[in-house]
Design an enzyme around this catalytic site. Structure first.
Site, PDB file in Angstrom:
ATOM      1  N   GLY A 149       0.477  -2.160   1.550  1.00  0.00           N
ATOM      2  CA  GLY A 149       1.187  -1.879   0.599  1.00  0.00           C
ATOM      3  C   GLY A 149       0.146  -1.601  -0.775  1.00  0.00           C
ATOM      4  O   GLY A 149       0.878  -2.799  -1.864  1.00  0.00           O
ATOM      5  N   ALA A 150      -1.062  -1.585  -0.920  1.00  0.00           N
ATOM      6  CA  ALA A 150      -2.122  -2.173  -1.508  1.00  0.00           C
ATOM      7  C   ALA A 150      -1.832  -1.032  -2.568  1.00  0.00           C
ATOM      8  O   ALA A 150      -3.085  -1.398  -3.657  1.00  0.00           O
ATOM      9  CB  ALA A 150      -3.668  -3.217  -1.037  1.00  0.00           C
ATOM     10  N   ASN A 151      -1.586   0.034  -2.927  1.00  0.00           N
ATOM     11  CA  ASN A 151      -2.093   1.101  -4.148  1.00  0.00           C
ATOM     12  C   ASN A 151      -0.613   1.273  -4.592  1.00  0.00           C
ATOM     13  O   ASN A 151      -1.536   2.434  -5.605  1.00  0.00           O
ATOM     14  CB  ASN A 151      -2.539   2.893  -3.105  1.00  0.00           C
ATOM     15  CG  ASN A 151      -0.613   2.769  -2.390  1.00  0.00           C
ATOM     16  OD1 ASN A 151       0.400   2.126  -2.749  1.00  0.00           O
ATOM     17  ND2 ASN A 151      -0.474   3.994  -1.027  1.00  0.00           N
ATOM     18  N   GLY A 162       1.776  -1.317  -7.513  1.00  0.00           N
ATOM     19  CA  GLY A 162       2.297  -2.826  -7.675  1.00  0.00           C
ATOM     20  C   GLY A 162       2.037  -4.033  -7.347  1.00  0.00           C
ATOM     21  O   GLY A 162       0.740  -4.178  -7.594  1.00  0.00           O
ATOM     22  N   GLY A 172       0.524  -4.844  -4.642  1.00  0.00           N
ATOM     23  CA  GLY A 172      -0.131  -5.310  -4.357  1.00  0.00           C
ATOM     24  C   GLY A 172      -1.358  -4.793  -4.391  1.00  0.00           C
ATOM     25  O   GLY A 172      -3.003  -5.488  -4.524  1.00  0.00           O
ATOM     26  N   SER A 231      11.186 -12.173  -0.324  1.00  0.00           N
ATOM     27  CA  SER A 231      12.351 -11.947  -1.819  1.00  0.00           C
ATOM     28  C   SER A 231      13.159 -12.707  -1.954  1.00  0.00           C
ATOM     29  O   SER A 231      14.003 -12.917  -0.962  1.00  0.00           O
ATOM     30  CB  SER A 231      12.368 -10.552  -1.320  1.00  0.00           C
ATOM     31  OG  SER A 231      13.116  -9.649  -2.264  1.00  0.00           O
ATOM     32  N   TYR A 274      18.832  -4.551   2.290  1.00  0.00           N
ATOM     33  CA  TYR A 274      17.879  -5.175   2.413  1.00  0.00           C
ATOM     34  C   TYR A 274      17.612  -6.488   2.104  1.00  0.00           C
ATOM     35  O   TYR A 274      16.199  -6.870   2.716  1.00  0.00           O
ATOM     36  CB  TYR A 274      17.401  -4.499   0.619  1.00  0.00           C
ATOM     37  CG  TYR A 274      15.676  -5.085   0.027  1.00  0.00           C
ATOM     38  CD1 TYR A 274      14.474  -4.571   0.428  1.00  0.00           C
ATOM     39  CD2 TYR A 274      15.635  -6.101  -1.247  1.00  0.00           C
ATOM     40  CE1 TYR A 274      13.771  -5.473  -0.123  1.00  0.00           C
ATOM     41  CE2 TYR A 274      15.256  -6.509  -1.252  1.00  0.00           C
ATOM     42  CZ  TYR A 274      14.027  -6.739  -1.183  1.00  0.00           C
ATOM     43  OH  TYR A 274      13.285  -6.973  -1.559  1.00  0.00           O
TER      44      TYR A 274
END
Length: 314
Positions: A27-29, A31, A33, A157, A184
């Site tokens: 998930g690095a594209n 935020g 990341g 989180s 969540y």
């Protein structure tokens, strides 16, 4: 709790040259990341992003190469954490194409999904992505990590400390009491319970791999932007411009710290340390005892192995 990094806490100023290091980040594209990727590239490291969206990944890479030059060592492998087959294909590509993994960073997450959704494998979507998906990925890449960098970072989180504060084994998909925030928090608690159990099993097996757990605090990212209901989206917008939120860049600092800093404690929880651990200097935060429930951890491990059809032995 005294901050070992002083009054200012940990900052990227502590980083030296990272040439020759390779960081694999889910998930690095966007935020935190994406911001972690920026920091690593600024120190001459290589980053392999594991993302589900090819278009967003190409756009992110283009932006990074504009900033750091065409020679910036950043690439992506398509992977959807909600699809077990996609994870297996991506893990095989990583094993074949990436010579060394200095650190595997489990950063991707989905949050506050408005109504119960199930993955193709039948998992509640947040549990499926945040926990089961990363459980399978780590199991498939563990030996690769053990051969090289010997470090795994799990981005948890503060949601783990909200809602039920326990794994709802009797209805793990929340068929009877679905609530976006509680579900969540449940998924992030499961992810963290697994991380601390992984630490214990590594030590018992005398394996030389470190596992660190951190959180981004309250950061201005796109987390929950697509999945949340209207009320939650509005609430997030208000919070984003309040004093209890920080930039996505600062939100990335805990995972960068856990990926690079030596002499960290493993049975610990790192992140912002002010205003209910939402913002402020990065250091060690109080860790709720429910994240260290070994009975729940053993049961969750067994259920996870069965769910993803993968025996994870160290």
């Amino acid at each position: 709790m005294n901050n070992p990094f002083g009054k200012q806490g940990w900052t990227p100023d502590r980083l030296g040259d990272l040439s020759g290091k390779t960081y694999v980040i889910t998930g690095a594209n966007a935020g935190a990341g994406f911001e972690a990727t920026r920091i690593f590239l600024s120190k001459n490291a290589e980053v392999v992003m594991l993302n589900r969206n090819p278009q967003k990944s190409e756009a992110a890479i283009s932006k990074l190469k504009q900033e750091f030059g065409a020679g910036a060592k950043v690439s992506f492998i398509e992977m959807d954490l909600s699809e077990l087959d996609s994870i297996r294909v991506a893990a095989n590509r990583v094993i074949e194409e990436v010579p060394n993994i200095d650190v595997l960073i489990c950063n991707a997450a989905i949050a506050q999904v408005a109504k119960q959704q199930l993955t193709s494998a039948g998992f509640e979507s947040q549990l499926g992505v945040n926990h089961y998906g990363h459980f399978l990925l780590i199991s498939l890449l563990f030996e690769k990590v053990a051969q090289s960098g010997k470090r795994i970072v799990v981005v948890g989180s503060n949601g783990y400390n909200m809602g039920l504060k326990k794994i709802q084994f009797e209805d793990i998909n929340f068929d009877k009491n679905y609530n976006p925030m509680n579900t969540y928090g449940h998924s992030k608690l499961a992810q963290m319970v697994f991380a601390y159990e992984l630490q214990r099993r590594i030590h018992e097996a005398n394996r030389d791999v470190k596992v660190y757990v951190c959180h981004p605090g309250a950061s201005r990212t796109e987390l929950g932007a697509e999945e949340a209901n209207l009320f939650t989206k509005v609430l997030f917008k208000v919070m984003a411009y309040s004093p209890i939120a920080q930039s996505a860049e600062r939100g990335s600092w805990p995972e960068v710290m856990c990926a690079t800093e030596n002499n960290l404690k493993e049975v610990a929880y790192y992140g912002p340390t002010k205003r209910m651990d939402m913002v402020g200097p990065v250091g060690e935060c109080k860790l709720g005892i429910h994240a260290l429930d070994t009975q729940a951890a053993e049961r969750l491990w067994a259920i996870s192995e069965e769910a993803v059809n993968c025996k994870f032995e160290l």
